[in-house]
Structures are given as C-alpha cells and as structure tokens.
Design an enzyme around this catalytic site. Structure first.
Site, PDB file in Angstrom:
ATOM      1  N   LYS A 129      -1.987  -2.139   3.963  1.00 43.78           N
ATOM      2  CA  LYS A 129      -1.463  -2.323   2.603  1.00 43.78           C
ATOM      3  C   LYS A 129      -2.198  -3.491   1.982  1.00 43.78           C
ATOM      4  CE  LYS A 129       1.640  -0.430  -0.053  1.00 43.78           C
ATOM      5  NZ  LYS A 129       2.198   0.942   0.034  1.00 43.78           N
ATOM      6  N   ASP A 169      -0.055   1.997  -5.525  1.00 47.45           N
ATOM      7  CA  ASP A 169       1.342   1.662  -5.227  1.00 47.45           C
ATOM      8  C   ASP A 169       1.877   1.101  -6.552  1.00 47.45           C
ATOM      9  OD1 ASP A 169       3.314   1.372  -2.764  1.00 47.45           O
ATOM     10  OD2 ASP A 169       3.565  -0.472  -3.889  1.00 47.45           O
TER      11      ASP A 169
HETATM   12  P1  NDP Z   1       5.104   2.399 -10.478  1.00 49.83           P
HETATM   13  O1  NDP Z   1       4.408   1.123 -10.751  1.00 49.83           O
HETATM   14  O2  NDP Z   1       4.556   3.662 -10.983  1.00 49.83           O
HETATM   15  O3  NDP Z   1       6.623   2.316 -10.940  1.00 49.83           O
HETATM   16  C1  NDP Z   1       7.491   1.352 -10.449  1.00 49.83           C
HETATM   17  C2  NDP Z   1       8.846   1.541 -11.064  1.00 49.83           C
HETATM   18  O4  NDP Z   1       9.794   0.735 -10.375  1.00 49.83           O
HETATM   19  C3  NDP Z   1       8.898   1.098 -12.516  1.00 49.83           C
HETATM   20  O5  NDP Z   1       9.848   1.843 -13.198  1.00 49.83           O
HETATM   21  C4  NDP Z   1       9.309  -0.359 -12.379  1.00 49.83           C
HETATM   22  O6  NDP Z   1       9.924  -0.888 -13.543  1.00 49.83           O
HETATM   23  C5  NDP Z   1      10.293  -0.288 -11.255  1.00 49.83           C
HETATM   24  N1  NDP Z   1      10.300  -1.595 -10.567  1.00 49.83           N
HETATM   25  C6  NDP Z   1       9.266  -2.216  -9.963  1.00 49.83           C
HETATM   26  N2  NDP Z   1       9.617  -3.414  -9.492  1.00 49.83           N
HETATM   27  C7  NDP Z   1      10.915  -3.550  -9.813  1.00 49.83           C
HETATM   28  C8  NDP Z   1      11.866  -4.569  -9.588  1.00 49.83           C
HETATM   29  N3  NDP Z   1      11.537  -5.714  -8.954  1.00 49.83           N
HETATM   30  N4  NDP Z   1      13.147  -4.354 -10.043  1.00 49.83           N
HETATM   31  C9  NDP Z   1      13.467  -3.192 -10.687  1.00 49.83           C
HETATM   32  N5  NDP Z   1      12.605  -2.195 -10.932  1.00 49.83           N
HETATM   33  C10 NDP Z   1      11.359  -2.370 -10.493  1.00 49.83           C
HETATM   34  O7  NDP Z   1       5.235   2.445  -8.870  1.00 49.83           O
HETATM   35  P2  NDP Z   1       5.486   3.708  -7.932  1.00 49.83           P
HETATM   36  O8  NDP Z   1       6.376   4.700  -8.584  1.00 49.83           O
HETATM   37  O9  NDP Z   1       4.179   4.135  -7.388  1.00 49.83           O
HETATM   38  O10 NDP Z   1       6.264   3.004  -6.720  1.00 49.83           O
HETATM   39  C11 NDP Z   1       7.687   2.923  -6.649  1.00 49.83           C
HETATM   40  C12 NDP Z   1       8.107   2.707  -5.209  1.00 49.83           C
HETATM   41  O11 NDP Z   1       7.642   3.804  -4.409  1.00 49.83           O
HETATM   42  C13 NDP Z   1       7.539   1.456  -4.525  1.00 49.83           C
HETATM   43  O12 NDP Z   1       8.478   0.989  -3.589  1.00 49.83           O
HETATM   44  C14 NDP Z   1       6.314   1.991  -3.777  1.00 49.83           C
HETATM   45  O13 NDP Z   1       5.960   1.173  -2.704  1.00 49.83           O
HETATM   46  C15 NDP Z   1       6.861   3.340  -3.324  1.00 49.83           C
HETATM   47  N6  NDP Z   1       5.880   4.358  -2.961  1.00 49.83           N
HETATM   48  C16 NDP Z   1       4.879   4.726  -3.811  1.00 49.83           C
HETATM   49  C17 NDP Z   1       3.988   5.720  -3.440  1.00 49.83           C
HETATM   50  C18 NDP Z   1       2.919   6.216  -4.357  1.00 49.83           C
HETATM   51  O14 NDP Z   1       2.225   7.152  -3.972  1.00 49.83           O
HETATM   52  N7  NDP Z   1       2.757   5.677  -5.555  1.00 49.83           N
HETATM   53  C19 NDP Z   1       4.053   6.353  -2.115  1.00 49.83           C
HETATM   54  C20 NDP Z   1       5.197   5.943  -1.340  1.00 49.83           C
HETATM   55  C21 NDP Z   1       6.043   4.971  -1.746  1.00 49.83           C
HETATM   56  P3  NDP Z   1       9.143  -1.961 -14.444  1.00 49.83           P
HETATM   57  O15 NDP Z   1       8.150  -1.173 -15.224  1.00 49.83           O
HETATM   58  O16 NDP Z   1      10.189  -2.592 -15.254  1.00 49.83           O
HETATM   59  O17 NDP Z   1       8.488  -2.936 -13.479  1.00 49.83           O
HETATM   60  O1  2IT Z   2       3.617   3.487   0.230  1.00 46.82           O
HETATM   61  C1  2IT Z   2       2.782   4.415   0.261  1.00 46.82           C
HETATM   62  O2  2IT Z   2       2.811   5.286   1.145  1.00 46.82           O
HETATM   63  C2  2IT Z   2       1.763   4.468  -0.782  1.00 46.82           C
HETATM   64  N1  2IT Z   2       1.783   3.629  -1.687  1.00 46.82           N
HETATM   65  C3  2IT Z   2       0.692   5.527  -0.749  1.00 46.82           C
HETATM   66  C4  2IT Z   2      -0.451   5.120   0.158  1.00 46.82           C
HETATM   67  C5  2IT Z   2      -1.660   6.010   0.124  1.00 46.82           C
HETATM   68  O3  2IT Z   2      -2.634   5.636   0.809  1.00 46.82           O
HETATM   69  O4  2IT Z   2      -1.682   7.042  -0.548  1.00 46.82           O
END
Ligand code: NDP
Ligand code: 2IT
Length: 448
Positions: A129, A169
C-alpha cells in the site's frame, strides 16, 4: 494458556513496543491475531518458524519527500509512502491513497490487510500500500498533475510490472492514475503493467472502475444465499459516495435492493425511493462536487449533516464504503436497533473493534473487508494478465470472472470457518483462508 496463545501474546507485545504510535496498524493486526490461534495449534511448526512475527513485519518501507509548486507559486511539501508488506505469493500489489490523514500507521494497516485480501483472490499477488498526506480536495487539475508527477518521480524507483504494481484508493481515481502513468512513461518508456486502474485507451481493463462495488454485492449476495436469504427486496444503507459506494449502489439496485443512503465526510442523503447511482456518478466523478448537491437535483431526497450511522431508519443490510473506523460501538448498537441483519465492508476496516464485537454478539452476518472488497484488487490482477498477454477482455468476461472470484472467496471463508468449528464467523474464516496460502509460501521459501 497453550503454546500458541503465549506465542501470539509475545508477538503482539513486541509489535506494540516497537510501534506504539501506530493505532490503526495495531488494530488491523489485532483483528487477525484474535482469530488465528486454532491455525497455530494445528501447525506448531509455524510457531517454531516465528511465522507470525515475520508476517506482521513489512518486508520494506519507503518514505519520501514530495515537493511541488501550487498555483499561487508557493512551494509545498508532502510526505509519500510505499509499504511493500509481503511478496511471498507474487509481486507487491495494492493501492495508493491521497488523503490528509495518511501516515505510516494507516499505510501499514492497509498493507497488512492487502496481504491476506490478495491471497483470498487466488491470484498471484503479494500485498502493498502507499500514498501521501496530500489533500486533493480544492486543488486544481494542474496542481494534482504537478503533485502526482513529483510523487511518481520518486515512486518509480521502487516499482515495476513484476516488482510492485500500485493502483487507486481514496483520492486516487482515473485522473491521478493517468498523470502517474504519464510520468512513469516519460521516465522509463511505456510499460502497461506498471499501474492498474488505467484508462481504456492506454491499457486499462473494462470493469475495473466498477469492480470493488460490484464485487461487494456479489459477495453479499453469496453470503445471504448461504443463509437462506437474498438481496432482492432488501433495504440497504451505504456510506461514502466515491468509487466503491457508487458502484455498490448500482449493483445493489440492479440486484433488486433499495439503497436508502450515500454520504461524504460532511453529511448524507436519504431517499426512501432509492438512490440513483447515475446522479451520484455525475456529481462525484464528473463535477467533483459534494453529496449535498444530490438533494438539489432529486426532489424526494433529504440531505442531513453528520454521520449516516447516527441516522435512524429501518433497514436490512449495512454496506460501509467510506473509510476506516467509521462505525463506532454505539453506532453499531444503533444499526442493530434499526433492524440490520448483515454488514459487508466495502471500505477497509470500517468497523471499530467495539462495532465488530456488537455485530457478533447480536449474531449478524458479517463480511469482513479483506473478503468483501477484494473485487477491486482481483480485477486489478486481471488487468495485469491482460497487459501481459497484450489483449483486452470484454466487460462480460471480466465481470463474470469477478463474480466467480467473489463467490469463491465467500465459500473459502465459510469452509475455513467450518473446518475450525467457528460457525458463521466469516471474519475468522477470511483470515484463516487468506493466511494459509501465504503461510505455505513463506514456509517453503525459508527464513527470509
Ligand atoms: P474515493 O476517494 O472514491 O471515495 C471516498 C469516499 O469516502 C468519499 O465519499 C469520501 O468523502 C468518504 N470519506 C473518505 N474519508 C472519509 C472520512 N475520514 N470520513 C468520512 N467520509 C470519508 O475512495 P474509494 O471509494 O476508492 O474508497 C473508499 C474505501 O474503500 C476506502 O476504505 C478504500 O480503502 C476502500 N477500497 C477501495 C478500493 C478501490 O478499488 N478503490 C478497493 C477496496 C477497498 P469526502 O469526499 O468527503 O472525503
Ligand atoms: O484496498 C484495495 O484493495 C485497493 N485499494 C485496490 C488495490 C488494487 O491494487 O487494485
């Protein structure tokens, strides 16, 4: 006290002594240690090889300065990280997070989770990461470009298509991956497999943007079906409005559920008729706006400030898709009072230990993050396969494989829970199933 429990206590004590200021990392390791005693009892050779002591220590940590110039001409400095946690089963793989809260504890917790998650996908990828404490909010495109170029100028020294393959992420989506890919190419030439989550015109995979959210629903559906339930007709609360939340909303709706909420860090929208993912997509992906704007466009929706987990409404399934520790113990108690019977984690470690304890005491079905959100990295690995064979698969081909992988992850977790007489404890099941492949590979490779 068995030899295994004494050993695990020693490993934990050493870890806390070394990294007392890394609470998220310690929390993630604790979540694992709590479930792994039966495996060590069955495999005393793991204790002799100090396997757990090695698994909780990253293979490599890189921290670097990221200087850049903002639009006003001021020189800014951020801190960049890449933690290459475990490469026993394949090249390091995992996302990059850009958020002001990023620090070594956060990156190590995410890297540790990624090791077990990537193993669960069955694909040959190790865990990593990275990221930086840069806040993309309120920055111009040009500032994001200058920052990501500076970030990649340093990161490129440590990555490679067979070495370490970053992706997105929080705060890293198609725009950021594009700029980073461009900078990598300028420095080293075109190498498709250097990053995943790329745009389709330069080596990306169909269905990668959708993969985490869709995968979460495939997992949830499999978990419900194994317990005589189904998604169709269920009322679902989703937090977040980013990549994961948006496509989770789409797939939940397609599978016949009603998504009542989405949120951001300021507040949430609630619509009894179901959230329209296309409106969320337009606001967040295209306009980079706030979720409050949803209620200006959809007349049946209400906007409220604060956490969606403090809002009382009857519902069946909670899908936290925002960030770590977003559900406290009190909020979990409220979720149970509101009638929720299942939780599946789209975000990484969204439930505090108190929340998880509350779900378990109430007998909820719980799909832990490392299993339920593995669809994103699984399709990243499929993007790597397509890059290696210089071919692109159709959307249906990728989506079909994703569905198969998520169903397999649920089954492997349920089978591991069965094997150790743990009932419906899919948290322990995922830890055990994910760990077993990493453990085999590490034992085979000697003390390294
Ligand atoms: P994005 O940046 O696309 O979206 C994040 C969302 O979560 C936004 O709506 C944001 O709101 C909100 N958020 C972030 N930080 C906070 C906080 N401290 N308190 C409240 N709301 C918060 O990220 P992703 O959708 O990619 O990621 C979301 C989660 O999923 C994370 O935990 C990430 O690690 C996990 N994840 C992502 C993957 C991927 O492929 N993208 C894969 C697996 C897991 P705001 O705009 O107000 O910050
Ligand atoms: O938390 C996760 O699994 C991710 N943000 C995706 C990682 C990846 O290499 O696609």
């Amino acid at each position: 006290m068995t030899a295994a429990t004494t050993y695990l206590e020693q490993v934990r004590a050493e870890l806390v002594q070394r990294d007392p200021h890394q609470p998220e990392f310690i929390e993630a390791v604790d979540n694992f240690l709590k479930t792994i005693t039966p495996v060590l009892e069955k495999h005393p050779e793991y204790v002799d090889a100090n396997l757990i002591g090695r698994v909780v220590e990253p293979e490599r940590v890189v921290q670097f300065r990221v200087p850049w110039v903002d639009d006003a001409g001021h020189v800014r400095v951020n801190r960049g990280f890449r933690v290459q946690f475990n490469g026993a089963i394949g090249p390091y793989k995992g996302g990059l997070r850009l958020h002001p809260t990023v620090n070594l504890s956060i990156v190590k917790f995410l890297g540790f989770e990624q090791v077990l998650k990537n193993s669960l996908t069955t694909l040959p990828i190790g865990g990593a990461k990275g990221g930086a404490d840069f806040d993309p909010k309120g920055k111009s495109d040009a500032e994001v470009m200058r920052f990501t170029q500076s970030f990649m100028t340093e990161l490129q020294k440590y990555i490679g298509p067979d070495v370490d393959v970053p992706a997105g992420d929080i705060g890293v989506g198609g725009r950021e991956i594009g700029y980073m890919f461009g900078q990598y190419r300028r420095l080293n030439g075109y190498q498709a497999g250097i990053l995943t989550g790329k745009g389709l015109s330069y080596g990306g995979s169909l269905a990668r943007p959708e993969a985490t959210g869709f995968g979460l629903l495939y997992y949830t559906d499999a978990m419900l079906q194994a317990n005589g339930e189904q998604l169709a007709g269920k009322r679902v609360k989703i937090s977040g409005a980013g990549n994961v939340a948006t496509y989770a909303t789409q797939k939940a709706t397609e599978l016949g559920a009603t998504v009542l909420t989405v949120s951001d860090s300021n507040g949430f929208v609630y619509d009894e008729n179901g959230i329209d993912y296309q409106v969320v997509k337009q606001i967040k992906e295209v306009e980079r706006g706030r979720i409050k704007e949803y209620a200006d466009r959809v007349s049946t929706a209400e906007y409220h400030e604060g956490s969606v987990w403090d809002f009382d409404v009857d519902y069946d399934i909670a899908l936290p898709c925002a960030t770590q520790n977003e559900i406290s113990g009190d909020q979990a108690a409220r979720l149970i009072k509101n009638g929720a019977k299942a939780v599946a984690e789209g975000a990484n470690m969204p439930s505090t230990p108190e929340a998880t304890a509350a779900y378990q005491a109430a007998g909820l079905l719980v799909g832990p993050a490392k299993a339920a959100n593995a669809g994103g990295v699984a399709v990243s690995a499929l993007e790597m396969s397509q890059n290696s064979e210089r071919l692109s698969w159709s959307f249906d081909e990728v989506d079909g494989r994703l569905k198969g992988i998520m169903e397999h992850i649920f089954k492997a977790s349920a089978d591991a829970a069965d094997e150790y007489d743990l009932g419906h404890d899919y948290i322990a099941g995922a830890n055990i199933a994910g760990f077993s492949k990493v453990a085999d590979a590490m034992m085979a490779q000697g003390i390294i």
